[in-house]
Design a protein around this motif. Sequence first.
Motif, PDB file in Angstrom:
ATOM      1  N   ALA A 179      47.900  53.083  56.745  1.00  0.00           N
ATOM      2  CA  ALA A 179      47.980  54.488  56.347  1.00  0.00           C
ATOM      3  C   ALA A 179      48.650  54.633  54.985  1.00  0.00           C
ATOM      4  O   ALA A 179      48.489  55.649  54.311  1.00  0.00           O
ATOM      5  CB  ALA A 179      48.746  55.283  57.405  1.00  0.00           C
ATOM      6  N   ASP A 180      49.411  53.632  54.583  1.00  0.00           N
ATOM      7  CA  ASP A 180      50.090  53.628  53.281  1.00  0.00           C
ATOM      8  C   ASP A 180      50.135  52.201  52.749  1.00  0.00           C
ATOM      9  O   ASP A 180      50.029  51.247  53.515  1.00  0.00           O
ATOM     10  CB  ASP A 180      51.528  54.147  53.395  1.00  0.00           C
ATOM     11  CG  ASP A 180      51.598  55.663  53.450  1.00  0.00           C
ATOM     12  OD1 ASP A 180      50.987  56.316  52.587  1.00  0.00           O
ATOM     13  OD2 ASP A 180      52.258  56.183  54.364  1.00  0.00           O
ATOM     14  N   TYR A 181      50.330  52.058  51.452  1.00  0.00           N
ATOM     15  CA  TYR A 181      50.497  50.733  50.870  1.00  0.00           C
ATOM     16  C   TYR A 181      51.950  50.294  50.984  1.00  0.00           C
ATOM     17  O   TYR A 181      52.856  50.994  50.523  1.00  0.00           O
ATOM     18  CB  TYR A 181      50.095  50.730  49.396  1.00  0.00           C
ATOM     19  CG  TYR A 181      48.619  50.835  49.141  1.00  0.00           C
ATOM     20  CD1 TYR A 181      47.724  49.933  49.722  1.00  0.00           C
ATOM     21  CD2 TYR A 181      48.110  51.826  48.300  1.00  0.00           C
ATOM     22  CE1 TYR A 181      46.360  50.020  49.483  1.00  0.00           C
ATOM     23  CE2 TYR A 181      46.740  51.912  48.054  1.00  0.00           C
ATOM     24  CZ  TYR A 181      45.878  51.008  48.646  1.00  0.00           C
ATOM     25  OH  TYR A 181      44.522  51.089  48.408  1.00  0.00           O
ATOM     26  N   GLU A 223      48.444  47.613  45.405  1.00  0.00           N
ATOM     27  CA  GLU A 223      47.490  48.195  46.359  1.00  0.00           C
ATOM     28  C   GLU A 223      47.292  47.270  47.564  1.00  0.00           C
ATOM     29  O   GLU A 223      46.166  47.045  48.016  1.00  0.00           O
ATOM     30  CB  GLU A 223      46.154  48.479  45.666  1.00  0.00           C
ATOM     31  CG  GLU A 223      46.269  49.491  44.534  1.00  0.00           C
ATOM     32  CD  GLU A 223      44.978  49.661  43.767  1.00  0.00           C
ATOM     33  OE1 GLU A 223      44.350  50.710  43.908  1.00  0.00           O
ATOM     34  OE2 GLU A 223      44.607  48.706  43.033  1.00  0.00           O
ATOM     35  N   ALA A 224      48.402  46.763  48.072  1.00  0.00           N
ATOM     36  CA  ALA A 224      48.386  45.895  49.255  1.00  0.00           C
ATOM     37  C   ALA A 224      49.096  46.612  50.400  1.00  0.00           C
ATOM     38  O   ALA A 224      50.147  47.220  50.203  1.00  0.00           O
ATOM     39  CB  ALA A 224      49.068  44.563  48.964  1.00  0.00           C
ATOM     40  N   HIS A 225      48.500  46.534  51.583  1.00  0.00           N
ATOM     41  CA  HIS A 225      49.069  47.230  52.737  1.00  0.00           C
ATOM     42  C   HIS A 225      50.250  46.472  53.344  1.00  0.00           C
ATOM     43  O   HIS A 225      51.249  47.090  53.742  1.00  0.00           O
ATOM     44  CB  HIS A 225      48.004  47.413  53.826  1.00  0.00           C
ATOM     45  CG  HIS A 225      46.833  48.232  53.381  1.00  0.00           C
ATOM     46  ND1 HIS A 225      45.603  47.676  53.090  1.00  0.00           N
ATOM     47  CD2 HIS A 225      46.709  49.559  53.157  1.00  0.00           C
ATOM     48  CE1 HIS A 225      44.765  48.630  52.733  1.00  0.00           C
ATOM     49  NE2 HIS A 225      45.412  49.783  52.754  1.00  0.00           N
ATOM     50  N   VAL A 226      50.132  45.151  53.437  1.00  0.00           N
ATOM     51  CA  VAL A 226      51.124  44.324  54.121  1.00  0.00           C
ATOM     52  C   VAL A 226      51.241  42.987  53.398  1.00  0.00           C
ATOM     53  O   VAL A 226      50.444  42.683  52.507  1.00  0.00           O
ATOM     54  CB  VAL A 226      50.713  44.057  55.600  1.00  0.00           C
ATOM     55  CG1 VAL A 226      50.677  45.340  56.413  1.00  0.00           C
ATOM     56  CG2 VAL A 226      49.340  43.358  55.666  1.00  0.00           C
ATOM     57  N   ASN A 227      52.209  42.170  53.815  1.00  0.00           N
ATOM     58  CA  ASN A 227      52.171  40.763  53.433  1.00  0.00           C
ATOM     59  C   ASN A 227      51.879  39.934  54.668  1.00  0.00           C
ATOM     60  O   ASN A 227      51.680  40.477  55.764  1.00  0.00           O
ATOM     61  CB  ASN A 227      53.453  40.329  52.698  1.00  0.00           C
ATOM     62  CG  ASN A 227      54.690  40.324  53.589  1.00  0.00           C
ATOM     63  OD1 ASN A 227      54.630  39.960  54.771  1.00  0.00           O
ATOM     64  ND2 ASN A 227      55.827  40.718  53.033  1.00  0.00           N
ATOM     65  N   ASP A 228      51.839  38.615  54.525  1.00  0.00           N
ATOM     66  CA  ASP A 228      51.412  37.749  55.630  1.00  0.00           C
ATOM     67  C   ASP A 228      52.578  37.142  56.399  1.00  0.00           C
ATOM     68  O   ASP A 228      52.389  36.166  57.136  1.00  0.00           O
ATOM     69  CB  ASP A 228      50.484  36.639  55.124  1.00  0.00           C
ATOM     70  CG  ASP A 228      51.136  35.725  54.089  1.00  0.00           C
ATOM     71  OD1 ASP A 228      52.197  36.092  53.540  1.00  0.00           O
ATOM     72  OD2 ASP A 228      50.588  34.638  53.818  1.00  0.00           O
TER      73      ASP A 228
END
Length: 441
Positions: free
Chosen positions: A204-206, A212-217
């Motif tokens: 829903a947000d970066y 412009e990435a939502h998450v990291n790994d």
Amino acid sequence: MRRRKKEKYLYYGMAILVTLFIIVGLVSALKGTGRIKGLGRTGTEKGTGEAEGGPEEKNTAIDNPDIRVLIMDNGYSNIVHPSVTISSEKGLTLTCGEEKEDWDKSDSLTIAPDDARFGKGNIRIQAKEGKVTLSSIKRGYGTPSYSGIIELRTTAEGIVIINELPVETYLCGVVPSEMPASYELEALKVQAVCARSYAYRQMADYGYPEYEAHVNDSTDYQVYGNSEEQESTSRAVAETAGQAVRYQGEVVTTYYYSTSCGRTTSMEAWGTAPSDSNGYLQSVDVSDGETDYEKDLPWYRWEAAVPVQTLSNLVGLNTGTDVGTLTSVEVTKKGPGDVALQIKATGSNGSVTVDTENKIRRALGGKGYQITKQDGTVIDSSALLPSAFFNIEKTADAFVIKGGGYGHGIGMSQNGANEMAKQGKDYKEILTLFFHDVTVE
């Protein structure tokens, strides 16, 4: 007069047709946005799981939108890389701005931060067939490979790597990294639905708006790509495709952890007051009404005898307060499920009060003592106490901590889910035990 009437009717008819075309066009445009229906935006604080947004939508259909995952370096210590080395057996296609370049080789290609291609824009890389291998980093199973697109962005510190791929494909890399592939299929389905719900909330947000990435790994969000995809975990993702946990019509953040002590807790453990948006996270008994599902598991109960001076040093180091030699450590406040919400450590130089489960576990954690699980296994202590479900007493030369469970205790216990699956519970039954008053759809 008749002619004027005909022209008038023709005009009205054309106006109606134009209006209909406009309506159809707007509906088609809305369908094409790829948004997740019924999903409110996340709160301003990462990890609160508090939803904001419009009214509930009855249509619960969910597309398979792309998620953008920032790939961290070895050890998950940094978001930038000094260089990137990639390859694919059938070759690669590189897109830089408006230009495309074919790398028709199976050998690797190394890109540095000053690569001339960055002058044309971000570099987007896709395998001509299969996955892109990223040999400049290592993961739990060795050299990782990624589906979808690898996007490179140059910065003053190095290169940022973003993996862009459909969320269902992403989940095939999350589930085996978060839960052993040998677990029961219904437990793997629980993990798949939880991971999907969590991902939708983050999308829903970066998390990294500058890239412009939502998450990291990493464990900052969900671990992705640290274990190879497995048939069992991919099957769990496929058989629950598109399904998420909803509370009051909204997709919710589904927290999970390793092992419960027989009970879960609520968001109060993190200092968040109960509210309408987090009402699905309540303390529940992880039992069949008579026996705790995890009673025979090693982490169900544990104990540590920490020498007085060792704990004195750790509390001082972890809290930044020199309390001297400890004379007492008290649990001064408990919350739902009997979780410690506050402790007070008193020593020869003063005292310090610590609130919320994570800070309490950190204050009492660190190297220098051992923890004995209920099966007799002994392990060295680590940065965090296993859980905040504990009692503590002082003896002549040590503080004895007796606790249960492993992890924060909010939401779904992964081992609890597996034990329930062994007893014939399906994934929806398991999810509705851990998350109060929810639907899975």
